[in-house]
Motif scaffolding. Structure first.
Motif, PDB file in Angstrom:
ATOM      1  N   PHE A 167     -15.054  30.844 -20.544  1.00 30.57           N
ATOM      2  CA  PHE A 167     -16.332  30.144 -20.738  1.00 30.57           C
ATOM      3  C   PHE A 167     -16.157  28.640 -20.568  1.00 30.57           C
ATOM      4  O   PHE A 167     -16.998  27.971 -19.952  1.00 30.57           O
ATOM      5  CB  PHE A 167     -16.894  30.458 -22.124  1.00 30.57           C
ATOM      6  N   ALA A 168     -15.071  28.100 -21.106  1.00 32.46           N
ATOM      7  CA  ALA A 168     -14.812  26.661 -20.964  1.00 32.46           C
ATOM      8  C   ALA A 168     -14.619  26.291 -19.502  1.00 32.46           C
ATOM      9  O   ALA A 168     -15.123  25.258 -19.041  1.00 32.46           O
ATOM     10  CB  ALA A 168     -13.588  26.266 -21.787  1.00 32.46           C
ATOM     11  N   GLY A 169     -13.887  27.125 -18.750  1.00 33.96           N
ATOM     12  CA  GLY A 169     -13.702  26.842 -17.336  1.00 33.96           C
ATOM     13  C   GLY A 169     -15.011  26.850 -16.577  1.00 33.96           C
ATOM     14  O   GLY A 169     -15.277  25.964 -15.757  1.00 33.96           O
ATOM     15  N   TRP A 170     -15.857  27.856 -16.841  1.00 30.07           N
ATOM     16  CA  TRP A 170     -17.162  27.923 -16.181  1.00 30.07           C
ATOM     17  C   TRP A 170     -18.009  26.696 -16.524  1.00 30.07           C
ATOM     18  O   TRP A 170     -18.704  26.149 -15.656  1.00 30.07           O
ATOM     19  CB  TRP A 170     -17.886  29.192 -16.607  1.00 30.07           C
ATOM     20  N   SER A 171     -17.942  26.256 -17.757  1.00 30.14           N
ATOM     21  CA  SER A 171     -18.750  25.112 -18.192  1.00 30.14           C
ATOM     22  C   SER A 171     -18.257  23.818 -17.547  1.00 30.14           C
ATOM     23  O   SER A 171     -19.044  23.061 -16.968  1.00 30.14           O
ATOM     24  CB  SER A 171     -18.691  24.982 -19.720  1.00 30.14           C
ATOM     25  N   ILE A 172     -16.961  23.566 -17.638  1.00 29.73           N
ATOM     26  CA  ILE A 172     -16.410  22.317 -17.105  1.00 29.73           C
ATOM     27  C   ILE A 172     -16.542  22.264 -15.587  1.00 29.73           C
ATOM     28  O   ILE A 172     -16.651  21.186 -14.998  1.00 29.73           O
ATOM     29  CB  ILE A 172     -14.936  22.172 -17.544  1.00 29.73           C
ATOM     30  N   ALA A 173     -16.543  23.422 -14.940  1.00 34.23           N
ATOM     31  CA  ALA A 173     -16.656  23.453 -13.481  1.00 34.23           C
ATOM     32  C   ALA A 173     -17.945  22.802 -12.993  1.00 34.23           C
ATOM     33  O   ALA A 173     -18.002  22.329 -11.852  1.00 34.23           O
ATOM     34  CB  ALA A 173     -16.576  24.890 -12.979  1.00 34.23           C
ATOM     35  N   TRP A 174     -18.984  22.762 -13.831  1.00 38.35           N
ATOM     36  CA  TRP A 174     -20.236  22.134 -13.400  1.00 38.35           C
ATOM     37  C   TRP A 174     -20.078  20.636 -13.214  1.00 38.35           C
ATOM     38  O   TRP A 174     -20.817  20.028 -12.420  1.00 38.35           O
ATOM     39  CB  TRP A 174     -21.356  22.439 -14.392  1.00 38.35           C
ATOM     40  N   ILE A 175     -19.127  20.021 -13.906  1.00 39.03           N
ATOM     41  CA  ILE A 175     -18.851  18.597 -13.659  1.00 39.03           C
ATOM     42  C   ILE A 175     -18.365  18.408 -12.230  1.00 39.03           C
ATOM     43  O   ILE A 175     -18.831  17.535 -11.488  1.00 39.03           O
ATOM     44  CB  ILE A 175     -17.801  18.063 -14.657  1.00 39.03           C
ATOM     45  N   PHE A 176     -17.421  19.252 -11.824  1.00 36.97           N
ATOM     46  CA  PHE A 176     -16.825  19.116 -10.497  1.00 36.97           C
ATOM     47  C   PHE A 176     -17.749  19.672  -9.417  1.00 36.97           C
ATOM     48  O   PHE A 176     -17.649  19.255  -8.258  1.00 36.97           O
ATOM     49  CB  PHE A 176     -15.466  19.814 -10.492  1.00 36.97           C
ATOM     50  N   THR A 177     -18.640  20.575  -9.794  1.00 35.72           N
ATOM     51  CA  THR A 177     -19.674  21.008  -8.853  1.00 35.72           C
ATOM     52  C   THR A 177     -20.594  19.840  -8.516  1.00 35.72           C
ATOM     53  O   THR A 177     -20.977  19.643  -7.353  1.00 35.72           O
ATOM     54  CB  THR A 177     -20.490  22.168  -9.453  1.00 35.72           C
ATOM     55  N   TRP A 178     -20.925  19.063  -9.527  1.00 35.72           N
ATOM     56  CA  TRP A 178     -21.749  17.870  -9.279  1.00 35.72           C
ATOM     57  C   TRP A 178     -21.021  16.890  -8.368  1.00 35.72           C
ATOM     58  O   TRP A 178     -21.612  16.325  -7.450  1.00 35.72           O
ATOM     59  CB  TRP A 178     -22.100  17.210 -10.610  1.00 35.72           C
TER      60      TRP A 178
END
Length: 272
Positions: A167-178
């Motif tokens: 869950f943490a990986g999926w959440s933090i990935a949105w920073i790098f998606t941006w």
């Protein structure tokens, strides 16, 4: 052989796609994009090296090189380093998420998507959903190597720690998606992402206790959201306890999603 239509004959209209996808349409389209991302992983297994080879190498190297210096022996260091390496590996995998997104956009793949009446979030949420498989592999492999080296986690806590790590990986990935949607090139996205990833990883409690750091550095490490995630994984996996760090980790991850998911979709929509 050719056929002609009489005046009374008409052609049956094809299916009309809704200009504004419904929630069900959005879910279906996201799952389709996720499946596309999984197939892409299968055909380009090099994308999996950071979540397969890296956990094996880093776990062995960090434990045997720093174990005696930091904790006195390797066995005492394993409860510290295993959750720390999970946090590092997941962050590294998140960087790849943004870079691969930018590469797809540079290759014109997303130019095809913009011609389709699909939800704007689907091309972003699909790969993010598929990458949860990568986070799961990295987490399980790291715990597996640690157990082989002598780490003994709590069985129930271990399962909860794996769920939290994914869950943490999926959440933090949105920073790098941006970053992937606003960057001008894959190289630029990678450079920016590494500048963010390294401080978050090394200026945390991933490898050493924060009480050994200078006061100003400890103040940053203690509030670093990555530190809360790593502490939560330690509390769950090692002691099998639900602590305040677990609550802070979940809350922090939710806050990251609430901020960077809309930013990513908005930036992507502008480029459409």
């Amino acid at each position: 052989m050719t056929t002609t239509l009489t005046e009374t004959e008409t052609v049956a209209p094809g299916p009309v796609l809704a200009p504004h996808p419904t929630l069900r349409d959005t879910v279906d389209q996201t799952l389709t994009m996720a499946w596309r991302a999984v197939k892409k992983m299968q055909r380009n297994f090099e994308q999996m090296f950071d979540v397969t080879i890296q956990p094996l190498l880093f776990t062995a190297m960090f434990a045997y090189i720093f174990g005696g210096a930091v904790a006195g022996d390797v066995d005492s260091y394993l409860p510290v380093i295993i959750p720390g390496l999970i946090g590092q590996t997941i962050l590294t995998a998140c960087v790849a998420t943004g870079v691969q997104l930018r590469e797809d956009m540079d290759k014109g793949v997303f130019d095809r998507f913009k011609a389709l009446p699909i939800a704007r979030i689907a091309p972003l949420a699909g790969p993010a959903l598929a990458d949860m498989l990568r986070y799961l592999i990295a987490t399980v492999l790291t715990f597996g190597v640690g157990i082989a080296m002598g780490y003994r986690p709590d069985p129930l806590g271990l399962a909860a720690a794996i769920v939290l790590a994914v869950f943490a990986g999926w959440s933090i990935a949105w920073i790098f998606t941006w970053f992937g949607t606003v960057g001008r090139s894959a190289q630029g996205v990678q450079g920016i992402s590494l500048m963010v990833m390294f401080p978050l990883t090394f200026l945390s409690n991933a490898f050493v206790p924060t009480d050994t750091m200078p006061g100003w550095l400890r103040a940053f490490a203690d509030v670093n959201p990555v530190s809360h995630v790593i502490s939560a994984i330690r509390d769950l996996a090692t002691a099998g306890q639900l602590t305040t760090d677990v609550a802070w980790a979940v809350l922090g991850c939710a806050a990251v999603v609430a901020v960077f998911l809309p930013l990513s979709v908005r930036s992507y929509a502008r480029k459409m």
